[in-house]
Every structure is written in C-alpha cells, then in structure tokens.
Design a protein around this motif. Structure first.
Motif, mmCIF file in Angstrom:
data_model
loop_
_atom_site.group_PDB
_atom_site.id
_atom_site.type_symbol
_atom_site.label_atom_id
_atom_site.label_comp_id
_atom_site.label_asym_id
_atom_site.label_seq_id
_atom_site.Cartn_x
_atom_site.Cartn_y
_atom_site.Cartn_z
ATOM 1 N N SER A 291 -4.854 9.414 7.711
ATOM 2 C CA SER A 291 -4.026 8.496 6.794
ATOM 3 C C SER A 291 -4.923 7.740 5.982
ATOM 4 C CB SER A 291 -2.950 7.818 7.391
ATOM 5 O OG SER A 291 -1.928 8.777 7.840
ATOM 6 N N THR A 292 -4.884 7.652 4.662
ATOM 7 C CA THR A 292 -5.577 6.435 4.028
ATOM 8 C C THR A 292 -4.486 5.768 3.233
ATOM 9 O OG1 THR A 292 -5.856 7.913 1.923
ATOM 10 C CG2 THR A 292 -7.846 8.007 3.690
ATOM 11 N N PHE A 293 -4.926 4.493 3.062
ATOM 12 C CA PHE A 293 -4.067 3.613 2.278
ATOM 13 C C PHE A 293 -4.511 2.809 1.147
ATOM 14 C CE2 PHE A 293 -2.594 3.567 6.765
ATOM 15 C CZ PHE A 293 -1.089 3.614 6.785
ATOM 16 N N CYS B 250 0.844 -1.010 -0.135
ATOM 17 C CA CYS B 250 0.020 -0.165 0.137
ATOM 18 C C CYS B 250 0.963 1.262 0.043
ATOM 19 C CB CYS B 250 -0.858 0.117 1.053
ATOM 20 S SG CYS B 250 -2.053 -1.455 1.260
ATOM 21 N N SER B 251 0.198 2.288 -0.566
ATOM 22 C CA SER B 251 0.849 3.651 -0.405
ATOM 23 C C SER B 251 0.206 4.456 0.598
ATOM 24 C CB SER B 251 1.107 4.326 -1.841
ATOM 25 O OG SER B 251 -0.353 4.748 -2.222
ATOM 26 N N GLU B 252 0.737 5.242 1.474
ATOM 27 C CA GLU B 252 0.115 5.976 2.344
ATOM 28 C C GLU B 252 0.025 7.492 2.206
ATOM 29 O OE1 GLU B 252 0.200 7.024 7.076
ATOM 30 O OE2 GLU B 252 2.066 6.420 6.090
ATOM 31 N N ARG B 253 -1.277 8.009 1.855
ATOM 32 C CA ARG B 253 -1.582 9.450 1.865
ATOM 33 C C ARG B 253 -2.029 10.125 3.027
ATOM 34 N NH1 ARG B 253 -3.621 9.625 -4.573
ATOM 35 N NH2 ARG B 253 -2.336 7.842 -5.162
#
Length: 63
Positions: free
Chosen positions: A21-23, A8-11
């Motif tokens: 934070s959303t993944f 996953c990338s974290e935003r």
C-alpha cells in the motif's frame, strides 16, 4: 490555534508477490478553535468543503 490533518488516498499494488500500500497526500482537514471542520482537496484548489455532524436523516442513494 487550528489543527490540520492530512488526507490521503490509498493505492494497493497487487501485482507483486506481497500486496503493498502507498498513500498519496490529496488534501488537508482543518479544525478551528470554535469547532469548524473544513476539507481542502488539492485537485479542487479554489473549493473549501465544510464538514457537518451527521443527522438522523437517511443518506441519499447515488446510482
């Protein structure tokens, strides 16, 4: 039996009162029974990356 791990990338949303934070799921890591590690990213569907153990060599510097 192979094992799969989600990549996953974290935003981080900092424009709200409390940072959230959303993944986003961007791929998978596959670990095979014989010790192979493979990375598949959804933005490069025809490419499989192989993961190797780290060596004693210095990492290259990318400018």
């Amino acid at each position: 039996m192979s094992k799969y791990y989600t990549v996953c990338s974290e935003r981080v949303q900092a424009d709200t009162l409390e940072a959230k934070s959303t993944f986003q799921k961007v791929g998978v890591v596959k670990v095979t029974d014989n010790g192979g590690w493979f990375l598949q990213l959804y933005q490069q569907p025809e490419t499989t990356f192989r993961i190797f153990p780290n060596t004693e060599e210095e990492l290259p510097v990318i400018n």
